[in-house]
Design an enzyme around this catalytic site. Sequence first.
Site, PDB file in Angstrom:
ATOM      1  CE  LYS A 210      -3.412   2.167   2.643  1.00  0.00           C
ATOM      2  NZ  LYS A 210      -4.511   2.173   3.947  1.00  0.00           N
ATOM      3  CD  GLU A 216       9.005  -5.810   7.500  1.00  0.00           C
ATOM      4  OE1 GLU A 216       8.872  -5.044   6.841  1.00  0.00           O
ATOM      5  OE2 GLU A 216       9.001  -6.252   8.614  1.00  0.00           O
ATOM      6  N   GLY A 271      -4.785  -2.135   4.971  1.00  0.00           N
ATOM      7  CA  GLY A 271      -4.094  -3.076   4.618  1.00  0.00           C
ATOM      8  C   GLY A 271      -4.847  -4.398   4.672  1.00  0.00           C
ATOM      9  NE  ARG A 272      -6.577  -3.801  10.823  1.00  0.00           N
ATOM     10  CZ  ARG A 272      -5.964  -2.923  11.035  1.00  0.00           C
ATOM     11  NH1 ARG A 272      -4.652  -2.461  10.367  1.00  0.00           N
ATOM     12  NH2 ARG A 272      -6.532  -1.687  11.927  1.00  0.00           N
ATOM     13  CD  GLU A 357      -2.033  -4.419  11.340  1.00  0.00           C
ATOM     14  OE1 GLU A 357      -0.572  -4.497  11.549  1.00  0.00           O
ATOM     15  OE2 GLU A 357      -2.537  -4.620  10.260  1.00  0.00           O
ATOM     16  CG  HIS A 388      -5.072 -36.290  16.365  1.00  0.00           C
ATOM     17  ND1 HIS A 388      -5.343 -37.456  16.875  1.00  0.00           N
ATOM     18  CD2 HIS A 388      -5.849 -35.903  15.535  1.00  0.00           C
ATOM     19  CE1 HIS A 388      -6.303 -38.089  16.403  1.00  0.00           C
ATOM     20  NE2 HIS A 388      -6.667 -37.033  15.410  1.00  0.00           N
ATOM     21  CE  LYS A 508       5.888  -0.941  10.032  1.00  0.00           C
ATOM     22  NZ  LYS A 508       4.859  -0.193   9.484  1.00  0.00           N
TER      23      LYS A 508
HETATM   24  O1  F6P Z   1       2.847  -2.858   9.787  1.00  0.00           O
HETATM   25  C1  F6P Z   1       1.862  -3.134   9.671  1.00  0.00           C
HETATM   26  C2  F6P Z   1       1.409  -2.780   8.417  1.00  0.00           C
HETATM   27  O2  F6P Z   1       1.058  -1.425   8.095  1.00  0.00           O
HETATM   28  C3  F6P Z   1      -0.054  -3.542   7.825  1.00  0.00           C
HETATM   29  O3  F6P Z   1      -1.092  -2.852   8.426  1.00  0.00           O
HETATM   30  C4  F6P Z   1       0.174  -3.643   6.564  1.00  0.00           C
HETATM   31  O4  F6P Z   1      -1.032  -4.635   6.097  1.00  0.00           O
HETATM   32  C5  F6P Z   1       1.442  -4.141   6.487  1.00  0.00           C
HETATM   33  O5  F6P Z   1       2.177  -3.340   7.301  1.00  0.00           O
HETATM   34  C6  F6P Z   1       1.906  -3.941   4.908  1.00  0.00           C
HETATM   35  O6  F6P Z   1       1.942  -2.542   4.374  1.00  0.00           O
HETATM   36  P1  F6P Z   1       2.267  -2.182   3.147  1.00  0.00           P
HETATM   37  O7  F6P Z   1       1.054  -2.709   2.247  1.00  0.00           O
HETATM   38  O8  F6P Z   1       1.999  -0.577   3.029  1.00  0.00           O
HETATM   39  O9  F6P Z   1       3.419  -2.465   2.677  1.00  0.00           O
END
Ligand code: F6P
Length: 543
Positions: A210, A216, A271-272, A357, A388, A508
């Site tokens: 987003k 990452e 995002g979620r 979240e 199990h 972060k």
């Molecule tokens: O760190 C949490 C978050 O902001 C989530 O809410 C989001 O889904 C994820 O990181 C990834 O964010 P982006 O789509 O901006 O890379």
Amino acid sequence: MATQQVALGDRPAWKALQAHFEQVGKKHLRELFAEDPSRGERYTAETGGIFLDYSKNRVTDETLKLLVQLAEESGLREKIEAMFTGEKINITENRAVLHVALRAPKSESIVLDGEDVVPAVHAVLDKMSGFADRVRSGEWKGHTGKRIKNIVNIGIGGSDLGPVMAYEALKHYSQRDLTFRFVSNVDGTDFAEAVQDLSADETLFLVASKTFTTLETMTNAHSAREWSLASLKDDAAVAKHFVAISTNAKEVSKFGIDTENMFGFWDWVGGRYSMDSAIGLSTMLAIGPKHFREMLAGFHEIDVHFRTTPFEKNLPALLGLLTVWYTDFFDAQTVAILPYEQYLKRFPAYLQQLTMESNGKHVTLDGQHVATETGPVYWGEPGTNGQHSFYQLIHQGTRLIPCDFIGFYKTLNSLGRHHDMLMANVFAQAEALAFGKTAEQVKAEGTPDWLVPHRVFEGNRPSNTILADHLTPEVLGKLVALYEHAVFTQGVIWNIDSFDQWGVELGKVLATRILGELESAGKPDGSHDSSTNSLIERYRKNK
Ligand code: F6P
């Protein structure tokens, strides 16, 4: 929208629930079923083929009446309208929350800041469909003229969990000559293993973010570009092997992806809550545009149900209210999500972000510390595997763990008696959890006295059973929307902002600072606490 609410503890329904809990809190499900043998039929609700049996919950007519009253006193009806009409209910980020617009039919209009957002949603869907058709048919060629065989989605959180979950859930409908991989972790192993058997000239990367700034994802995206160019040896190859899914055109261009190859969405999609936006491009590539649109139709059907159905028959509202009941009155700390459908194996992980979240908050919309517990821990595994491993604790441990069982009348892979066996386990587990086995019953089986306590099942463990015909894209959309709106219901009762996520920020910031210390030649500044300082020292010495 007013953020001032009567404090939860001062709402009349809450007070009534407190008094009511004293009456029913200790009642056993055996008693509740004996008092009302029809509750197994009465405490059910159904919409669009999704059937919910909530009779094995520790509730009576009075509980349900008070929970519905609580929803009304908490303004749930008005807040649903506020969400659906684009009010900026995510107050800490001053944003509307309009994931419902992602699945609105073309004929609808949802106006935000004077502009109807629905045409833009459909324009992106059309662009995704055109692209998906070209890749799936082989018309879209890689830089060397070969067709694309492998699709790697790079994203994390909402830009990963929805795509992976949906890919696994809908694998039955996927184009099997395409290989899908999902890279999320900044641990280089994730990327290395995902591409180790792939050829760059047949591989398309979807960079899903987003913000297009997430550490990452950007790190993995840069590694992907290096990996591709090491083999394709031409910067021009990026145009054929990378597309971006983002709200941030500037950062996408900076990365080197032509915004022609960008699929956009908007800041009003959390995002979620984004698996049905362009973030779902991998899903569309896997199952095709027609199935993707069926999934959207499923989401939309539950949206309409949530918006229009009285709370006592409203599946998401009921699920949300029951969770509030257990969290705040029974002190339950978790909810187990137990899908009896192998294709839903990533559904619990997906719901962890959606629920935790969203409702892992300790401050109300007006900035006060909450006076009750909020979002519980969601967890789970597909059945029957969980039986199990961890079900022992649910049956005989000391904690109350409300469970959601999810099952289907039909399987997508009919194999002998497997499906009946699977479903027999759903019904058996829910029955055993609710009714248990008394000492008398255990004794009557000839169990020696000393062993009896070990073999008693106290029961009175609540569960919901959710059933549908078989897993389709449409049903998946319905299931996800069901939980999205259950989360919304909980957030409204607790009067928290279910749509921000400030809690992920501190880690972060600290990680960025520590990364500098791990990589710099000079001595670290030693300005952390003694534990963090010595862990940094130890890592630097041994790396
Ligand atoms: O760190 C949490 C978050 O902001 C989530 O809410 C989001 O889904 C994820 O990181 C990834 O964010 P982006 O789509 O901006 O890379």
